[in-house]
Design a protein around this motif. Sequence first.
Motif, PDB file in Angstrom:
ATOM      1  N   PRO A 192      16.243  14.201   5.330  1.00 61.90           N
ATOM      2  CA  PRO A 192      17.606  14.672   5.550  1.00 61.90           C
ATOM      3  C   PRO A 192      18.356  14.860   4.230  1.00 61.90           C
ATOM      4  N   ALA A 193      19.289  15.805   4.257  1.00 63.25           N
ATOM      5  CA  ALA A 193      19.996  16.177   3.026  1.00 63.25           C
ATOM      6  C   ALA A 193      20.693  15.000   2.362  1.00 63.25           C
ATOM      7  N   HIS A 194      21.294  14.106   3.201  1.00 60.12           N
ATOM      8  CA  HIS A 194      22.038  12.993   2.579  1.00 60.12           C
ATOM      9  C   HIS A 194      21.093  12.071   1.806  1.00 60.12           C
ATOM     10  N   LEU A 195      19.856  11.920   2.304  1.00 58.89           N
ATOM     11  CA  LEU A 195      18.900  11.077   1.584  1.00 58.89           C
ATOM     12  C   LEU A 195      18.380  11.812   0.352  1.00 58.89           C
ATOM     13  N   HIS A 196      18.128  13.086   0.516  1.00 63.61           N
ATOM     14  CA  HIS A 196      17.660  13.905  -0.604  1.00 63.61           C
ATOM     15  C   HIS A 196      18.640  13.809  -1.776  1.00 63.61           C
ATOM     16  N   ALA A 197      19.944  13.968  -1.451  1.00 57.63           N
ATOM     17  CA  ALA A 197      20.974  13.926  -2.493  1.00 57.63           C
ATOM     18  C   ALA A 197      20.971  12.582  -3.198  1.00 57.63           C
ATOM     19  N   ARG A 198      20.822  11.530  -2.418  1.00 62.32           N
ATOM     20  CA  ARG A 198      20.862  10.195  -3.018  1.00 62.32           C
ATOM     21  C   ARG A 198      19.628   9.918  -3.855  1.00 62.32           C
ATOM     22  N   MET A 199      18.513  10.491  -3.433  1.00 62.25           N
ATOM     23  CA  MET A 199      17.298  10.303  -4.241  1.00 62.25           C
ATOM     24  C   MET A 199      17.442  11.014  -5.584  1.00 62.25           C
ATOM     25  N   LEU A 200      18.029  12.201  -5.552  1.00 60.86           N
ATOM     26  CA  LEU A 200      18.246  12.922  -6.811  1.00 60.86           C
ATOM     27  C   LEU A 200      19.189  12.132  -7.720  1.00 60.86           C
ATOM     28  N   TYR A 201      20.242  11.609  -7.123  1.00 60.80           N
ATOM     29  CA  TYR A 201      21.208  10.819  -7.885  1.00 60.80           C
ATOM     30  C   TYR A 201      20.491   9.606  -8.500  1.00 60.80           C
ATOM     31  N   SER A 202      19.581   9.028  -7.687  1.00 54.04           N
ATOM     32  CA  SER A 202      18.919   7.801  -8.118  1.00 54.04           C
ATOM     33  C   SER A 202      18.051   7.995  -9.352  1.00 54.04           C
ATOM     34  N   VAL A 203      17.486   9.200  -9.506  1.00 55.52           N
ATOM     35  CA  VAL A 203      16.656   9.454 -10.690  1.00 55.52           C
ATOM     36  C   VAL A 203      17.463   9.116 -11.936  1.00 55.52           C
ATOM     37  N   ASN A 204      18.749   9.508 -11.916  1.00 54.86           N
ATOM     38  CA  ASN A 204      19.607   9.196 -13.059  1.00 54.86           C
ATOM     39  C   ASN A 204      20.026   7.737 -13.088  1.00 54.86           C
ATOM     40  N   ALA A 205      20.355   7.224 -11.901  1.00 55.85           N
ATOM     41  CA  ALA A 205      20.841   5.845 -11.837  1.00 55.85           C
ATOM     42  C   ALA A 205      19.783   4.877 -12.365  1.00 55.85           C
ATOM     43  N   VAL A 206      18.512   5.179 -12.078  1.00 57.47           N
ATOM     44  CA  VAL A 206      17.433   4.282 -12.497  1.00 57.47           C
ATOM     45  C   VAL A 206      17.328   4.222 -14.015  1.00 57.47           C
ATOM     46  N   LYS A 207      17.735   5.324 -14.650  1.00 57.04           N
ATOM     47  CA  LYS A 207      17.610   5.367 -16.121  1.00 57.04           C
ATOM     48  C   LYS A 207      18.315   4.188 -16.787  1.00 57.04           C
ATOM     49  N   ASN A 208      19.479   3.828 -16.260  1.00 58.21           N
ATOM     50  CA  ASN A 208      20.214   2.713 -16.870  1.00 58.21           C
ATOM     51  C   ASN A 208      19.432   1.417 -16.751  1.00 58.21           C
ATOM     52  N   ILE A 209      18.777   1.249 -15.595  1.00 57.90           N
ATOM     53  CA  ILE A 209      17.987   0.032 -15.403  1.00 57.90           C
ATOM     54  C   ILE A 209      16.774   0.071 -16.327  1.00 57.90           C
ATOM     55  N   VAL A 210      16.165   1.252 -16.468  1.00 60.01           N
ATOM     56  CA  VAL A 210      14.999   1.380 -17.352  1.00 60.01           C
ATOM     57  C   VAL A 210      15.399   0.953 -18.768  1.00 60.01           C
ATOM     58  N   ALA A 211      16.563   1.449 -19.211  1.00 54.47           N
ATOM     59  CA  ALA A 211      17.024   1.115 -20.568  1.00 54.47           C
ATOM     60  C   ALA A 211      17.298  -0.380 -20.686  1.00 54.47           C
ATOM     61  N   SER A 266       0.821  -1.202   0.000  1.00 58.56           N
ATOM     62  CA  SER A 266       0.000   0.000   0.000  1.00 58.56           C
ATOM     63  C   SER A 266       0.855   1.252   0.000  1.00 58.56           C
ATOM     64  N   ASP A 267       2.104   1.133   0.385  1.00 59.23           N
ATOM     65  CA  ASP A 267       2.954   2.295   0.554  1.00 59.23           C
ATOM     66  C   ASP A 267       4.283   2.132  -0.153  1.00 59.23           C
ATOM     67  N   HIS A 268       4.798   3.234  -0.650  1.00 60.40           N
ATOM     68  CA  HIS A 268       6.161   3.203  -1.180  1.00 60.40           C
ATOM     69  C   HIS A 268       7.082   3.662  -0.077  1.00 60.40           C
ATOM     70  N   LEU A 269       8.155   2.927   0.099  1.00 61.79           N
ATOM     71  CA  LEU A 269       9.069   3.224   1.198  1.00 61.79           C
ATOM     72  C   LEU A 269      10.433   3.559   0.640  1.00 61.79           C
ATOM     73  N   VAL A 270      11.129   4.427   1.349  1.00 63.30           N
ATOM     74  CA  VAL A 270      12.527   4.645   0.997  1.00 63.30           C
ATOM     75  C   VAL A 270      13.341   4.407   2.264  1.00 63.30           C
ATOM     76  N   THR A 271      14.385   3.603   2.110  1.00 60.53           N
ATOM     77  CA  THR A 271      15.226   3.264   3.252  1.00 60.53           C
ATOM     78  C   THR A 271      16.640   3.746   2.975  1.00 60.53           C
ATOM     79  N   TYR A 272      17.188   4.460   3.926  1.00 58.05           N
ATOM     80  CA  TYR A 272      18.580   4.894   3.814  1.00 58.05           C
ATOM     81  C   TYR A 272      19.405   4.002   4.733  1.00 58.05           C
ATOM     82  N   VAL A 273      20.389   3.327   4.171  1.00 55.14           N
ATOM     83  CA  VAL A 273      21.256   2.465   4.986  1.00 55.14           C
ATOM     84  C   VAL A 273      22.576   3.209   5.129  1.00 55.14           C
ATOM     85  N   ASP A 274      22.898   3.633   6.335  1.00 57.53           N
ATOM     86  CA  ASP A 274      24.122   4.431   6.496  1.00 57.53           C
ATOM     87  C   ASP A 274      25.351   3.518   6.560  1.00 57.53           C
TER      88      ASP A 274
END
Length: 679
Positions: free
Chosen positions: A652-671, A625-633
């Motif tokens: 938190p900023a460190h998670l925010h940064a990684r989520m932004l990075y992930s938008v690009n990282a996911v592209k390779n998997i999408v392709a 029912s929910d989308h979750l995001v987990t940050y593993v330090d």
Amino acid sequence: MLISKATQAVALRMKDVKGQMERQLEGNNNKQRLKQQASTGSTDTLTEDPDVISDPTSDKQYVRGRLLGKGGFARCYELTESTSKVLYAGKIIPKTRISKPHQRQKLEREIHLHSQLAHHNVVQFLDYFDDDEHVYIILEICNKKSLMHTMRQRKTLTEPEVRFFLLQIIEGIQYLHSQNVIHRDLKLGNILVSDSMEIKLADFGLATRLEFDGDRKRTICGTPNYIAPEVLEKIGHSYEADIWAIGCVMYTMLVGKPPFEGSTLKETYSRVRNNKYNLPFSLHSSAKDLIKQLLNSKPEDRPGLEEILQHEFFTRGFTPTYLPPSVCHTAPRYATTDAGAVDVVDGDYKSREEPRRRFSELSSALQHLRGGRAKVTSKPPTPPSTSKHRRSSTDKTKAVTHAIKNAVSSVIESSKGQSPPKSSNNIPPSKVQEMLMTCTRHMPEEPYNSTPKYKPKGSEVLWVTKWVDYSNKYGFGYQLSDTSVGVMFNDNSRICFLPNRSTVQYIGVDRKVQIFAMTSVPQRLANKVTLLDYFATYMDEHLIKGETDLPSPLLARKGGDLESKEKSSPTKRKVLQSEPGTAVQPFMQNWTKTKDSITMYLSNGALQINFFEDHTKIVLSYNNSDHLVTYVDNERICHTYRLLHVAHYGCPAHLHARMLYSVNAVKNIVAQEAATTST
Ligand SMILES: Nc1ncnc2c1ncn2[C@@H]1O[C@H](COP(=O)(O)OP(=O)(O)OP(=O)(O)O)[C@@H](O)[C@H]1O
């Protein structure tokens, strides 16, 4: 219907060159706009627009900047929010323009519909409010104006540019149709362009939502510019009206004028009815063929959106991965690179330029990773949630909820039965990417302390605790947090041990799933099981323990049931599922690696990115029912949040940064996924 004399008189007064060009490009039939101007006077007699706009429902103030454009109802300005200095586009609609009930209803419908949409190719609706004289709509700003403005400068576009823009237009329309929305007024002036040359569909004034499968609309409140014959004839229309408009947009971009242009409205409509248009000799045969298909008089014979993308116009010709902003006024130059590929040479700087969006996302993400906190100016801050903020706060939450939920639900349905086999929770990576984009676009940077943490239960957050890349020889091995171990072989087959390591699940190259007790694995799989065992032992002995503070996953899934059954009556159930069936154990569906990170996509739709520099990870997962995001330090401490909360409160900023990075990282998997499914 005949245009009234008064309307014609106003039309004659509007003889400025810009206006003429616009009407020409949009099909010369903007009857509705002419009507409005006839009834309320020219746009210059509008009520004075205020210099500073205050939202009475929040503490926000906006300072009015330059005029971005004007339509039949609204003037659109650049607005600067006083505190954050973030730029927005603000549509200002004088209440005198919506004095009639049908005009008010039209605006209400537009606001209601647009506020529920969230996609990177649709202008983001952010807020609306009113005062005594005006209604204000706050939107994401598109600084490069519309394709209409580009066409005014350029006259025609090159085929690669047309492909570049059309791909994004189609992606936006695909999203709208997945939400049961027909745009119904797709035209160059409603196709806006962001700073990073991303297409954003705008103006939902004529849009409608279909209520049920097979629903057809008969009437339309207004006149679409690229009107489809079935709309003109009022015989019932549906999504195909947008496909027709895509054909008109494509034609206009390549030819420089709309396909059915006549000297009068009557003549234009007659051409539409008789499907009378010319295909210039200069057009390539694939472009001509696609236009013919899109402009088919019979809506049922027009291609679907997916089919359009498979047409040779797209599959054969070169499509740039980026276009420099200079294409708004100057044709790009294409050059052949040393490797023989075609590339774009920037018209202004003669240098390759990455789209600004990707660059800024990546650079801010990297800055974050190095410890700094980069400012992400493209992202609007969300106002604090107070009862005073009566409409926007709850509506926005609803809109984001809706967007994130819809980002998955529509495709879960459409992806059922696709291969490789998916468990019921599977979310295509393209949807994970969409969710991430929706979420990162909405989330405020501050405050984030109030973001409630989520305590995952059982196997809700399943993640990759160990991995080993031996793909130069055999494949990619991994261990999941439920202690199952698997290998994705180079031949694209996958195998894994269920957590008790006495049950094997095999997914063949043909993508069929088979499950065996360890004691009854067929001979043909013996080598693969030996390799699986080898990988498992290697990871057990050589890699550090992958435990975290997450709860240890219960064997509550089907796989667990099968195993316990096997244990209770091992002789009866040695071959657990030798016929092709459904996967009971999530497995590695795809992975990609760069020098900075590895991205892994599991068959249950979970997506994980490991960052090499500091050994942190993020996992995006779904718990029914929910989308979750987990940050593993880097101490392997996990912090899980609901994506909806992150979109609303920030993180938190460190998670925010990684989520932004992930938008690009996911592209390779999408392709990669696209390539796998197409083979
Ligand atoms: N988000 C935005 N960013 C930049 N410019 C915009 C934005 N939204 C609208 N505009 C500009 O403002 C113009 C008028 O906006 P819009 O077409 O939505 O107004 P309207 O009065 O509702 O239009 P219509 O007469 O087509 O119903 C657009 O043509 C475009 O040039």
